[in-house]
Structures are given as structure tokens and as C-alpha cells.
Design an enzyme around this catalytic site. Structure first.
Site, short mmCIF file in Angstrom:
data_model
loop_
_atom_site.label_atom_id
_atom_site.label_comp_id
_atom_site.label_asym_id
_atom_site.label_seq_id
_atom_site.Cartn_x
_atom_site.Cartn_y
_atom_site.Cartn_z
N HIS A 113 3.15 -13.17 -8.61
CA HIS A 113 4.53 -13.17 -9.07
C HIS A 113 4.56 -13.56 -10.54
O HIS A 113 3.90 -14.53 -10.94
CB HIS A 113 5.37 -14.20 -8.31
CG HIS A 113 5.56 -13.88 -6.86
ND1 HIS A 113 6.71 -13.31 -6.37
CD2 HIS A 113 4.75 -14.09 -5.80
CE1 HIS A 113 6.61 -13.16 -5.06
NE2 HIS A 113 5.42 -13.63 -4.69
N HIS B 81 -0.87 -10.53 -4.17
CA HIS B 81 0.06 -10.23 -5.25
C HIS B 81 0.35 -11.47 -6.08
O HIS B 81 0.31 -12.59 -5.58
CB HIS B 81 1.35 -9.61 -4.72
CG HIS B 81 2.07 -10.40 -3.68
ND1 HIS B 81 1.62 -10.53 -2.38
CD2 HIS B 81 3.22 -11.11 -3.74
CE1 HIS B 81 2.47 -11.26 -1.69
NE2 HIS B 81 3.45 -11.64 -2.50
N HIS C 190 -6.16 -2.35 -1.02
CA HIS C 190 -5.61 -3.34 -0.10
C HIS C 190 -6.55 -4.53 0.00
O HIS C 190 -7.67 -4.42 0.50
CB HIS C 190 -5.38 -2.75 1.30
CG HIS C 190 -4.78 -3.74 2.24
ND1 HIS C 190 -3.43 -4.05 2.21
CD2 HIS C 190 -5.32 -4.53 3.18
CE1 HIS C 190 -3.19 -4.99 3.12
NE2 HIS C 190 -4.32 -5.29 3.72
N CYS D 180 0.84 -1.20 0.00
CA CYS D 180 0.00 0.00 0.00
C CYS D 180 0.88 1.26 0.00
O CYS D 180 0.56 2.24 -0.67
CB CYS D 180 -0.94 0.01 1.20
SG CYS D 180 -2.30 -1.19 1.07
N HIS E 294 -0.84 -8.64 1.29
CA HIS E 294 -1.52 -7.86 0.25
C HIS E 294 -1.46 -8.75 -0.98
O HIS E 294 -0.37 -9.12 -1.43
CB HIS E 294 -0.76 -6.55 0.01
CG HIS E 294 -1.44 -5.59 -0.93
ND1 HIS E 294 -1.80 -4.32 -0.54
CD2 HIS E 294 -1.79 -5.69 -2.23
CE1 HIS E 294 -2.34 -3.68 -1.57
NE2 HIS E 294 -2.34 -4.51 -2.61
N ASP F 259 10.29 -7.08 -8.23
CA ASP F 259 10.49 -7.62 -6.88
C ASP F 259 11.87 -7.18 -6.40
O ASP F 259 12.85 -7.26 -7.16
CB ASP F 259 10.39 -9.15 -6.93
CG ASP F 259 10.30 -9.78 -5.56
OD1 ASP F 259 11.14 -9.45 -4.69
OD2 ASP F 259 9.41 -10.61 -5.35
#
Length: 132
Positions: A96, A94, A46, A7, A92, A30
Site C-alpha cells: 500500500h 501487495h 501470483h 491476478c 496476493h 485501491d
């Protein structure tokens, strides 16, 4: 959520190497890449985990993931892009996106085999669960 590092990235309080952003998602490198070009794709809102996300934002995220995968294959000369959701390091949601080359030496998933009748038991357990 002020304590969430992702966030804070969305709010511009923490710098990131953004590769894409629109009104609902952000993609950035990353900081601890598995391979060069390892990207994280997150919703700006969020959302703690994938299971907390509504279907609309999931559709947006996965459509954008497909766009990014095509771009990464072309621009990073990747043979393919591995996509995975782990969700244990930052609370949160995500995704990859990991650019890969055949024979790059990165080991895949640890695999095993099912014990006798274990697969059938799992199938029955999942079939019994209603998904709406």
C-alpha cells in the site's frame, strides 16, 4: 491463479485504475482508499505473501515503490507517502502506498510500551533466529 482478484486485474479480467505497469509489476488505485491517491503495488506473478517472494522481486517492488512515492509526493502534493504491507485481505502480496499530508487527521499506528524486560526478551528471541 484464477480465483485471485489481483491476478484477474493483472490478466485484464477485472478493470482497475492503473497508474503504472511493466513486465513484472502493476500499480493501481485501491477501490477502498484510505485517502485519495491510495495505490496498491503488486507483482504480476501470483505470490501469496511477502515472505513467499524471492529477493529479486522484492528489490524490484521496493525500487518501484520508491519511484511511485516520489511521483505521488510531487503530483498529489503529499508531504510524505506512507508505505505498508498488511496482507490479510487479499492473498496476493501487495504494498500500500498512501499519500499523506501533515495534520490530515488520519490517525497513525496504535502504540503501546514494553513491559519490564519484554524488549530484551524479544531482542534475544530474534537474535537467536538465523537470517540468511
Amino acid at each position: 491463479m484464477d480465483q485471485c482478484i489481483f491476478c484477474q486485474i493483472v490478466q485484464g479480467k477485472i478493470p482497475s485504475h492503473q497508474v503504472y505497469a511493466d513486465e513484472s509489476v502493476v500499480a493501481f488505485l485501491d477501490i477502498h482508499p484510505v485517502r485519495p491517491g491510495h495505490v496498491l503495488l503488486i507483482p504480476k506473478e501470483h505470490i501469496p505473501t511477502m515472505t513467499d517472494a524471492d529477493p529479486q522481486i522484492l528489490a524490484v517492488l521496493y525500487a518501484k515503490a520508491a519511484d511511485l512515492m516520489r511521483l505521488m509526493k510531487e503530483k498529489l502534493k503529499a508531504d510524505y507517502v506512507m508505505l505498508y504491507v498488511v496482507g490479510i485481505d487479499v492473498p496476493h502480496f501487495h504494498i500500500h502506498l498512501l499519500p499523506r499530508k501533515h495534520g490530515d487527521g488520519l490517525q497513525g499506528w496504535p502504540t503501546s510500551s514494553y513491559k519490564q524486560s519484554e524488549a530484551e526478551q524479544i531482542v534475544e528471541s530474534l537474535k537467536a533466529t538465523a537470517i540468511e
